[in-house]
Structure formats: structure tokens, C-alpha cells
Write an enzyme that holds these catalytic residues in place. Structure first.
Site, mmCIF file in Angstrom:
data_model
loop_
_atom_site.group_PDB
_atom_site.id
_atom_site.type_symbol
_atom_site.label_atom_id
_atom_site.label_comp_id
_atom_site.label_asym_id
_atom_site.label_seq_id
_atom_site.Cartn_x
_atom_site.Cartn_y
_atom_site.Cartn_z
ATOM 1 N N TYR A 1 -12.310 -1.295 -3.964
ATOM 2 C CA TYR A 1 -12.835 -1.507 -2.610
ATOM 3 C C TYR A 1 -14.350 -1.361 -2.539
ATOM 4 O O TYR A 1 -14.897 -1.129 -1.453
ATOM 5 C CB TYR A 1 -12.150 -0.541 -1.635
ATOM 6 C CG TYR A 1 -10.766 -1.000 -1.214
ATOM 7 C CD1 TYR A 1 -10.585 -2.135 -0.420
ATOM 8 C CD2 TYR A 1 -9.628 -0.312 -1.619
ATOM 9 C CE1 TYR A 1 -9.321 -2.561 -0.035
ATOM 10 C CE2 TYR A 1 -8.349 -0.731 -1.228
ATOM 11 C CZ TYR A 1 -8.217 -1.856 -0.439
ATOM 12 O OH TYR A 1 -6.965 -2.285 -0.044
ATOM 13 N N LYS B 1 0.827 -1.212 0.000
ATOM 14 C CA LYS B 1 0.000 0.000 0.000
ATOM 15 C C LYS B 1 0.867 1.270 0.000
ATOM 16 O O LYS B 1 2.098 1.198 0.206
ATOM 17 C CB LYS B 1 -0.913 -0.033 1.228
ATOM 18 C CG LYS B 1 -1.882 -1.216 1.214
ATOM 19 C CD LYS B 1 -2.886 -1.097 2.352
ATOM 20 C CE LYS B 1 -3.842 -2.275 2.336
ATOM 21 N NZ LYS B 1 -4.929 -2.102 3.340
ATOM 22 N N ARG C 1 2.516 -6.936 8.808
ATOM 23 C CA ARG C 1 1.918 -5.738 9.400
ATOM 24 C C ARG C 1 2.555 -5.407 10.747
ATOM 25 O O ARG C 1 2.685 -4.232 11.108
ATOM 26 C CB ARG C 1 0.405 -5.910 9.505
ATOM 27 C CG ARG C 1 -0.275 -5.760 8.138
ATOM 28 C CD ARG C 1 -1.713 -6.156 8.158
ATOM 29 N NE ARG C 1 -2.399 -5.824 6.912
ATOM 30 C CZ ARG C 1 -3.542 -6.371 6.540
ATOM 31 N NH1 ARG C 1 -4.125 -7.289 7.300
ATOM 32 N NH2 ARG C 1 -4.108 -6.020 5.409
ATOM 33 N N GLU D 1 -9.613 -9.737 -7.825
ATOM 34 C CA GLU D 1 -8.611 -8.683 -7.608
ATOM 35 C C GLU D 1 -7.440 -8.821 -8.581
ATOM 36 O O GLU D 1 -6.917 -7.808 -9.067
ATOM 37 C CB GLU D 1 -8.138 -8.735 -6.155
ATOM 38 C CG GLU D 1 -9.250 -8.325 -5.187
ATOM 39 C CD GLU D 1 -8.930 -8.567 -3.724
ATOM 40 O OE1 GLU D 1 -9.788 -8.264 -2.887
ATOM 41 O OE2 GLU D 1 -7.817 -9.053 -3.413
ATOM 42 N N HIS E 1 -1.979 -5.440 1.493
ATOM 43 C CA HIS E 1 -3.303 -6.049 1.302
ATOM 44 C C HIS E 1 -3.117 -7.510 0.929
ATOM 45 O O HIS E 1 -2.177 -7.857 0.223
ATOM 46 C CB HIS E 1 -4.044 -5.327 0.167
ATOM 47 C CG HIS E 1 -5.275 -6.050 -0.292
ATOM 48 N ND1 HIS E 1 -6.478 -5.951 0.368
ATOM 49 C CD2 HIS E 1 -5.477 -6.913 -1.330
ATOM 50 C CE1 HIS E 1 -7.380 -6.709 -0.248
ATOM 51 N NE2 HIS E 1 -6.787 -7.297 -1.283
ATOM 52 N N ARG F 1 -2.462 -14.663 4.354
ATOM 53 C CA ARG F 1 -3.091 -13.899 5.443
ATOM 54 C C ARG F 1 -2.382 -14.158 6.777
ATOM 55 O O ARG F 1 -2.276 -13.271 7.624
ATOM 56 C CB ARG F 1 -4.589 -14.180 5.497
ATOM 57 C CG ARG F 1 -5.298 -13.450 4.350
ATOM 58 C CD ARG F 1 -6.775 -13.702 4.296
ATOM 59 N NE ARG F 1 -7.530 -12.956 5.283
ATOM 60 C CZ ARG F 1 -7.891 -11.682 5.156
ATOM 61 N NH1 ARG F 1 -7.517 -10.981 4.098
ATOM 62 N NH2 ARG F 1 -8.628 -11.095 6.071
ATOM 63 N N THR G 1 -5.453 -7.209 10.573
ATOM 64 C CA THR G 1 -5.681 -5.910 9.923
ATOM 65 C C THR G 1 -5.117 -4.770 10.767
ATOM 66 O O THR G 1 -4.504 -3.835 10.245
ATOM 67 C CB THR G 1 -7.198 -5.679 9.708
ATOM 68 O OG1 THR G 1 -7.711 -6.783 8.955
ATOM 69 C CG2 THR G 1 -7.464 -4.391 8.953
ATOM 70 N N ASN H 1 -1.900 0.080 6.697
ATOM 71 C CA ASN H 1 -1.401 -1.202 7.209
ATOM 72 C C ASN H 1 -0.514 -1.955 6.227
ATOM 73 O O ASN H 1 -0.422 -3.180 6.267
ATOM 74 C CB ASN H 1 -2.555 -2.066 7.737
ATOM 75 C CG ASN H 1 -3.578 -2.400 6.680
ATOM 76 O OD1 ASN H 1 -3.408 -2.006 5.532
ATOM 77 N ND2 ASN H 1 -4.606 -3.134 7.046
ATOM 78 N N PHE I 1 -15.459 3.728 6.983
ATOM 79 C CA PHE I 1 -14.086 4.111 6.634
ATOM 80 C C PHE I 1 -13.843 4.137 5.120
ATOM 81 O O PHE I 1 -12.724 4.379 4.676
ATOM 82 C CB PHE I 1 -13.084 3.168 7.314
ATOM 83 C CG PHE I 1 -13.300 1.703 7.011
ATOM 84 C CD1 PHE I 1 -12.826 1.129 5.845
ATOM 85 C CD2 PHE I 1 -13.971 0.895 7.918
ATOM 86 C CE1 PHE I 1 -13.009 -0.210 5.565
ATOM 87 C CE2 PHE I 1 -14.166 -0.459 7.655
ATOM 88 C CZ PHE I 1 -13.684 -1.002 6.473
HETATM 89 P P1 CMP Z 1 -7.433 -4.451 3.437
HETATM 90 O O1 CMP Z 1 -7.168 -5.841 3.863
HETATM 91 O O2 CMP Z 1 -6.663 -3.893 2.324
HETATM 92 O O3 CMP Z 1 -8.980 -4.312 3.064
HETATM 93 C C1 CMP Z 1 -9.818 -3.304 3.514
HETATM 94 C C2 CMP Z 1 -9.091 -2.247 4.263
HETATM 95 O O4 CMP Z 1 -9.905 -1.352 4.964
HETATM 96 C C3 CMP Z 1 -8.239 -2.899 5.318
HETATM 97 O O5 CMP Z 1 -7.169 -3.522 4.714
HETATM 98 C C4 CMP Z 1 -7.893 -1.725 6.213
HETATM 99 O O6 CMP Z 1 -6.789 -1.009 5.745
HETATM 100 C C5 CMP Z 1 -9.153 -0.885 6.070
HETATM 101 N N1 CMP Z 1 -9.945 -1.013 7.269
HETATM 102 C C6 CMP Z 1 -10.582 -2.095 7.695
HETATM 103 N N2 CMP Z 1 -11.240 -1.816 8.862
HETATM 104 C C7 CMP Z 1 -10.991 -0.533 9.124
HETATM 105 C C8 CMP Z 1 -11.381 0.334 10.171
HETATM 106 N N3 CMP Z 1 -12.174 -0.088 11.163
HETATM 107 N N4 CMP Z 1 -10.936 1.591 10.128
HETATM 108 C C9 CMP Z 1 -10.156 2.015 9.102
HETATM 109 N N5 CMP Z 1 -9.763 1.238 8.080
HETATM 110 C C10 CMP Z 1 -10.171 -0.027 8.092
#
Ligand code: CMP
Length: 139
Positions: free
Chosen positions: A51, A11, A104, A128, A117, A87, A93, A114, A59
Site C-alpha cells: 500500500y 481482506k 462490499r 499487484e 480489494h 470494480r 470503497t 471492506n 489512514f
Molecule cells: P482498497 O481498495 O484495498 O485500497 C486502499 C484501501 O484504503 C481501501 O481499500 C480502503 O480499505 C482504505 N481506505 C480508503 N479510504 C479510506 C478512508 N478514508 N479511511 C479509511 N480507510 C480508507
């Protein structure tokens, strides 16, 4: 359905913090083969489409804004049990909850920034991957 491929992005924070090399090294050291890769930047419109599954989440706007804020590295990875194993490698996350040694835990600062992805299912890995790569770009 394929079970040996997943999709990843480094990212904008991971790129800006100069972690491309370290993250790719960890990914290949964990046994993943890179079968497609692209260094690019999402427009807000494309980030919104990528997304779209999160469109109703609070968010979403921040996520789209962040994911289009700078370049990313997109890649397709191959390994047995790719989605689940990747994962595990990236960790939770929320980096504060990510196990020691996960990507992460090592490279991410917050839930929204983070670093990496990883697809959450075989079906989404295909969707994707096709978002970024044609069949001719997969080796
Ligand atoms: P990713 O796995 O790329 O897929 C969705 C993204 O949304 C996730 O990583 C986070 O970066 C973001 N995300 C998920 N939950 C939250 C949250 N509660 N607040 C902010 N960002 C979020």
C-alpha cells in the site's frame, strides 16, 4: 498492456467472517476465472510495501495494521475488461455507498474493513499480481 486481468485480495475481515467461499463463488459466478490463488498473511512490512501508494494518506498506518492483522486470500482473475468489471462487482470503497448485490454491500462492514480489494488500473493489476505471484504460479 493486458486488459483481461485484475488482482484481488479477500481482506482479513472477509476471511475472519468466514466469507472466503461465498466471495469466491460470487466472483466465479460473475464470469471471472481464477488463474492464481494464495492463502497467506502479510507482515506489517509487506503490507506497507503493498500500500506504499497510500503512504501519505492519514489512514495509511491503520490500513497497514489492519491488512497485516490476519490471513488474506490473494488471487489473479481473468475476464474481458477485468479491472472495470471487477470494480463494478465489488462496489464502492465505503460499503454504505456500495450498490445492492455488490461484494462490499454483502460482505463488508466499514470503509477500512471492506472485505475485498480490487486493482484500480491495468498497470496496478500487473504490479499487484507480481507482488504475490511468480510467472510459474499463474495458470
Ligand atoms: P482498497 O481498495 O484495498 O485500497 C486502499 C484501501 O484504503 C481501501 O481499500 C480502503 O480499505 C482504505 N481506505 C480508503 N479510504 C479510506 C478512508 N478514508 N479511511 C479509511 N480507510 C480508507
Amino acid at each position: 498492456m493486458r486488459t483481461n486481468r485484475t488482482f484481488t485480495m479477500i481482506k482479513p475481515d472477509g476471511v475472519a467472517n468466514n466469507y472466503i467461499g461465498a466471495i469466491l463463488n460470487d466472483i466465479t459466478a460473475a464470469g471471472f476465472k481464477i488463474i492464481a490463488m494464495k492463502y497467506t498473511q502479510l507482515s506489517p512490512s509487506l503490507a506497507g510495501k503493498f500500500y506504499a501508494i497510500h503512504a501519505e494518506r492519514p489512514f495509511y498506518n491503520d490500513l497497514v495494521s489492519f491488512m497485516s492483522s490476519g490471513p488474506i486470500v490473494a488471487a489473479i482473475l481473468e475476464k474481458d475488461n477485468a479491472v472495470a468489471d471487477f470494480r463494478t462487482l465489488i462496489g464502492a470503497t465505503d460499503p454504505a455507498k456500495a450498490d445492492a448485490g455488490t461484494l462490499r454491500n454483502k460482505y463488508a462492514a466499514s470503509m477500512s474493513e471492506n472485505a475485498v480489494h480490487g486493482s484500480d488500473s491495468n498497470a496496478n493489476a500487473e504490479i499487484e499480481s507480481a507482488f504475490y505471484f511468480t510467472a510459474f504460479e499463474q495458470f
